[in-house]
Write a protein that holds these residues in place. Structure first.
Motif, PDB file in Angstrom:
ATOM      1  N   SER A   1      -9.068   0.745  18.928  1.00  0.00           N
ATOM      2  CA  SER A   1      -8.013   0.119  18.132  1.00  0.00           C
ATOM      3  C   SER A   1      -7.141   1.166  17.459  1.00  0.00           C
ATOM      4  O   SER A   1      -7.625   2.218  17.065  1.00  0.00           O
ATOM      5  N   PRO A   2      -5.860   0.843  17.266  1.00  0.00           N
ATOM      6  CA  PRO A   2      -5.041   1.699  16.419  1.00  0.00           C
ATOM      7  C   PRO A   2      -5.407   1.379  14.969  1.00  0.00           C
ATOM      8  O   PRO A   2      -5.286   0.251  14.522  1.00  0.00           O
ATOM      9  N   MET A   3      -5.894   2.366  14.261  1.00  0.00           N
ATOM     10  CA  MET A   3      -6.356   2.161  12.896  1.00  0.00           C
ATOM     11  C   MET A   3      -5.226   2.504  11.928  1.00  0.00           C
ATOM     12  O   MET A   3      -4.641   3.581  12.001  1.00  0.00           O
ATOM     13  N   CYS A   4      -4.931   1.579  11.008  1.00  0.00           N
ATOM     14  CA  CYS A   4      -3.842   1.737  10.045  1.00  0.00           C
ATOM     15  C   CYS A   4      -4.440   2.109   8.683  1.00  0.00           C
ATOM     16  O   CYS A   4      -5.324   1.418   8.172  1.00  0.00           O
ATOM     17  N   TYR A   5      -3.941   3.223   8.136  1.00  0.00           N
ATOM     18  CA  TYR A   5      -4.434   3.743   6.863  1.00  0.00           C
ATOM     19  C   TYR A   5      -3.255   4.020   5.927  1.00  0.00           C
ATOM     20  O   TYR A   5      -2.137   4.249   6.392  1.00  0.00           O
ATOM     21  N   PRO A   6      -3.527   4.097   4.609  1.00  0.00           N
ATOM     22  CA  PRO A   6      -2.507   4.671   3.734  1.00  0.00           C
ATOM     23  C   PRO A   6      -2.249   6.103   4.213  1.00  0.00           C
ATOM     24  O   PRO A   6      -3.187   6.811   4.597  1.00  0.00           O
ATOM     25  N   ASP A   7      -0.991   6.520   4.221  1.00  0.00           N
ATOM     26  CA  ASP A   7      -0.641   7.841   4.739  1.00  0.00           C
ATOM     27  C   ASP A   7      -1.448   8.916   4.018  1.00  0.00           C
ATOM     28  O   ASP A   7      -1.521   8.928   2.792  1.00  0.00           O
ATOM     29  N   GLY A   8      -2.084   9.776   4.781  1.00  0.00           N
ATOM     30  CA  GLY A   8      -2.877  10.859   4.235  1.00  0.00           C
ATOM     31  C   GLY A   8      -4.339  10.526   4.029  1.00  0.00           C
ATOM     32  O   GLY A   8      -5.142  11.413   3.770  1.00  0.00           O
ATOM     33  N   GLU A   9      -4.721   9.239   4.128  1.00  0.00           N
ATOM     34  CA  GLU A   9      -6.125   8.877   3.917  1.00  0.00           C
ATOM     35  C   GLU A   9      -7.002   9.351   5.070  1.00  0.00           C
ATOM     36  O   GLU A   9      -8.165   9.662   4.876  1.00  0.00           O
TER      37      GLU A   9
ATOM     38  N   GLY B   1     -10.078  -3.839  12.483  1.00  0.00           N
ATOM     39  CA  GLY B   1     -11.170  -2.885  12.329  1.00  0.00           C
ATOM     40  C   GLY B   1     -11.580  -2.769  10.871  1.00  0.00           C
ATOM     41  O   GLY B   1     -10.761  -2.921   9.963  1.00  0.00           O
ATOM     42  N   GLY B   2     -12.848  -2.494  10.637  1.00  0.00           N
ATOM     43  CA  GLY B   2     -13.393  -2.462   9.288  1.00  0.00           C
ATOM     44  C   GLY B   2     -12.662  -1.557   8.322  1.00  0.00           C
ATOM     45  O   GLY B   2     -12.620  -1.826   7.134  1.00  0.00           O
ATOM     46  N   PHE B   3     -12.063  -0.465   8.807  1.00  0.00           N
ATOM     47  CA  PHE B   3     -11.401   0.476   7.918  1.00  0.00           C
ATOM     48  C   PHE B   3      -9.880   0.350   7.970  1.00  0.00           C
ATOM     49  O   PHE B   3      -9.172   1.015   7.235  1.00  0.00           O
ATOM     50  N   SER B   4      -9.359  -0.497   8.849  1.00  0.00           N
ATOM     51  CA  SER B   4      -7.921  -0.614   9.027  1.00  0.00           C
ATOM     52  C   SER B   4      -7.350  -1.610   8.017  1.00  0.00           C
ATOM     53  O   SER B   4      -7.953  -2.642   7.726  1.00  0.00           O
ATOM     54  N   LEU B   5      -6.165  -1.308   7.484  1.00  0.00           N
ATOM     55  CA  LEU B   5      -5.593  -2.092   6.389  1.00  0.00           C
ATOM     56  C   LEU B   5      -5.313  -3.548   6.719  1.00  0.00           C
ATOM     57  O   LEU B   5      -5.242  -4.381   5.816  1.00  0.00           O
ATOM     58  N   GLU B   6      -5.129  -3.887   7.994  1.00  0.00           N
ATOM     59  CA  GLU B   6      -4.810  -5.283   8.330  1.00  0.00           C
ATOM     60  C   GLU B   6      -6.056  -6.164   8.377  1.00  0.00           C
ATOM     61  O   GLU B   6      -5.949  -7.387   8.522  1.00  0.00           O
ATOM     62  N   ALA B   7      -7.249  -5.597   8.228  1.00  0.00           N
ATOM     63  CA  ALA B   7      -8.503  -6.353   8.350  1.00  0.00           C
ATOM     64  C   ALA B   7      -8.514  -7.663   7.562  1.00  0.00           C
ATOM     65  O   ALA B   7      -8.905  -8.698   8.099  1.00  0.00           O
TER      66      ALA B   7
ATOM     67  N   HIS C   1       0.792  -1.236   0.000  1.00  0.00           N
ATOM     68  CA  HIS C   1       0.000   0.000   0.000  1.00  0.00           C
ATOM     69  C   HIS C   1       0.821   1.282   0.000  1.00  0.00           C
ATOM     70  O   HIS C   1       0.252   2.364  -0.091  1.00  0.00           O
ATOM     71  N   GLY C   2       2.145   1.167   0.143  1.00  0.00           N
ATOM     72  CA  GLY C   2       2.974   2.374   0.220  1.00  0.00           C
ATOM     73  C   GLY C   2       3.026   2.907   1.647  1.00  0.00           C
ATOM     74  O   GLY C   2       2.839   2.172   2.615  1.00  0.00           O
ATOM     75  N   ALA C   3       3.255   4.206   1.761  1.00  0.00           N
ATOM     76  CA  ALA C   3       3.395   4.843   3.075  1.00  0.00           C
ATOM     77  C   ALA C   3       2.111   4.674   3.899  1.00  0.00           C
ATOM     78  O   ALA C   3       1.003   4.726   3.359  1.00  0.00           O
ATOM     79  N   LEU C   4       2.309   4.475   5.207  1.00  0.00           N
ATOM     80  CA  LEU C   4       1.191   4.217   6.114  1.00  0.00           C
ATOM     81  C   LEU C   4       1.174   5.223   7.254  1.00  0.00           C
ATOM     82  O   LEU C   4       2.141   5.930   7.498  1.00  0.00           O
TER      83      LEU C   4
END
Length: 161
Positions: A40-48, A94-100, A24-27
């Protein structure tokens, strides 16, 4: 005493982050304050995830090109005496976190700072979203990656490997 890092990551979580960065690139992380995904700590693409002027940057984890860890200003006020340790456990993220889809989920663990650490942190104001936009970055005191065994007990003091 140098100010301790406000956020750390276990080696297992760092490994998952590296894999997610490859795809996914930068997170970035945002420590959720409740609602849909608990705390939860939510993981996103950086800037999302849009960071607000009053959000606080706890750390830029030294994983890959760096992974910023953000928390809302009001939540930081409640947690400012606690070191956040991001770990990973089996389960659905979490539903929006990249590791889902990975069959794993990031998990926040915490450790209360000692009085001495709190005094050191008082001398280093946190970096807000507005300050970050001006180029400020949090102070880093060594690696942010710690062994899993040091994060299992939420009261244990995580020490760099």
């Amino acid at each position: 005493m140098d100010a301790p890092n406000r956020a750390l990551v276990t080696e297992a979580a760092a490994e998952l982050l590296r894999s997610l960065q490859d795809r996914h690139g930068a997170l970035m992380f945002h420590q959720s304050g409740g609602c849909c995904d608990g705390s939860s700590p939510m993981c996103y693409p950086d800037g999302e995830f849009l960071v607000g002027d009053r959000d606080v940057l706890l750390a830029v984890l030294d994983v890959g090109d760096g992974v910023p860890v953000w928390i809302s200003g009001p939540q930081f006020d409640a947690w400012k005496h606690t070191q956040l340790v991001i770990d990973v456990v089996p389960g659905r993220g979490g539903g929006f976190s990249l590791e889902a889809p990975e069959g794993k989920r990031f998990l926040s663990r915490g450790r209360a700072f000692t009085e001495e650490e709190n005094r050191a942190l008082d001398a280093v104001p946190p970096v807000t979203g507005a300050a970050y936009e001006r180029g400020e970055r949090p102070v880093s005191n060594g690696t942010h990656v710690v062994a899993e065994a040091q994060a299992v007990d939420a009261c244990a003091i995580p020490l760099p490997e």
